[in-house]
Design an enzyme around this catalytic site. Structure first.
Site, PDB file in Angstrom:
ATOM      1  N   GLU A   9      -4.027  -9.487   3.709  1.00 39.91           N
ATOM      2  CA  GLU A   9      -4.830  -9.125   4.878  1.00 39.91           C
ATOM      3  C   GLU A   9      -6.021 -10.047   5.120  1.00 39.91           C
ATOM      4  O   GLU A   9      -6.371 -10.341   6.268  1.00 39.91           O
ATOM      5  CB  GLU A   9      -5.314  -7.671   4.752  1.00 39.91           C
ATOM      6  CG  GLU A   9      -4.267  -6.624   5.099  1.00 39.91           C
ATOM      7  CD  GLU A   9      -3.374  -6.262   3.937  1.00 39.91           C
ATOM      8  OE1 GLU A   9      -2.678  -5.250   4.020  1.00 39.91           O
ATOM      9  OE2 GLU A   9      -3.364  -6.998   2.920  1.00 39.91           O
ATOM     10  N   GLU A  25       0.830  -1.207   0.000  1.00 41.16           N
ATOM     11  CA  GLU A  25       0.000   0.000   0.000  1.00 41.16           C
ATOM     12  C   GLU A  25       0.865   1.258   0.000  1.00 41.16           C
ATOM     13  O   GLU A  25       0.548   2.246  -0.671  1.00 41.16           O
ATOM     14  CB  GLU A  25      -0.939  -0.020   1.203  1.00 41.16           C
ATOM     15  CG  GLU A  25      -1.997  -1.120   1.102  1.00 41.16           C
ATOM     16  CD  GLU A  25      -2.846  -1.246   2.345  1.00 41.16           C
ATOM     17  OE1 GLU A  25      -4.076  -1.092   2.234  1.00 41.16           O
ATOM     18  OE2 GLU A  25      -2.285  -1.497   3.435  1.00 41.16           O
TER      19      GLU A  25
END
Length: 261
Positions: free
Chosen positions: A131, A111
């Site tokens: 995740e 990210e």
């Protein structure tokens, strides 16, 4: 500055090395510190480009520090100005950031890379958003930015399975600008940074602003926005000293002397 971040200024280029035990993972404290660094970079007129990389040869950044999570740090903890890693929500940053990916960029590390303007990666780089396998979601930009870069089927597979993308695949899909050997990584990132730093800083700021403001608009709507007067940097470019200096330097066959105004 803490021992987790090593800062070096080389001319108008700021180099940031993330250096934390256990895969350069980021906890809330480090995220706050990174936010302070990126805001100082934003506000310092002597700096034009930033490069961020990870210490060591294996990890760029493994994302959120799961040890901190196990000790009670919540997924929605206050990660400070600029969001996670100081960059993922720093939407008013008018200067380019290059991510030099020196290995694994997983979770929040991916990210962070996606929040950069350009990505140079070593041939051993690997990207993933695992995740969902940890019971959380990549809400520091992964689930928002990745769909703008890849086809839906690839995005869904990466988000829902945590599938890894290697360096060559990242290059093929346009995630990475180039892939080089590990020994060439920083030289390649610095070369790109120097090329950007040689451009007029006000024009670069305007380019970032226009791209960010018009990326979801039609071309016609983009033109209207550019001419509406609401943008901050684009109108300044049109009447700047640099806009006069560039053509003059070209005519005089010399390097331009940018003022940033």
């Amino acid at each position: 500055m803490s021992q987790s971040l090593h800062l070096t200024t080389r001319g108008s280029v700021l180099e940031i090395i993330l250096d934390r035990p256990k895969a350069n993972a980021i906890d809330a404290k480090t995220s706050h510190e990174m936010g302070e660094v990126f805001m100082r970079f934003r506000d310092d007129p002597s700096l034009r480009v930033a490069i961020i990389t990870g210490a060591g040869e294996r990890f760029f950044c493994a994302g959120w520090d799961l040890k901190a999570a196990a000790e009670g740090e919540a997924p929605d903890a206050d990660f400070g100005a600029g969001g996670f890693a100081g960059l993922t929500e720093l939407f008013d940053l008018n200067k380019p950031v290059i991510a030099a990916i020196n290995g694994y960029a997983f979770g929040g590390g991916f990210e962070l890379a996606l929040a950069a303007d350009m990505i140079i990666c070593s041939d051993n780089a690997s990207f993933a958003l695992p995740e969902a396998q940890l019971g959380i979601v990549p809400d520091s930009g992964g689930v928002l930015r990745l769909p703008k870069r890849l086809p839906p089927a690839i995005v869904n597979e990466m988000l829902m399975t945590g599938r890894r993308m290697n360096a060559q695949e990242a290059l093929r899909w346009g995630i990475a600008n180039r892939v080089v050997s590990a020994t060439e990584l920083m030289d390649s990132a610095r070369e790109l940074a120097d090329q950007i730093a040689n451009s007029a800083p006000l024009a670069v700021a305007a380019l970032k602003e226009i791209y960010r403001a018009t990326s979801e608009l039609s071309i016609e709507e983009g033109y209207k926005l550019m001419r509406s007067g609401v943008l901050k940097y684009y109108p300044r470019v049109l009447h700047s000293e640099d806009a006069l200096e560039g053509p003059l330097a070209f005519a005089e066959k010399r390097s331009p002397e940018w003022k940033g105004r």
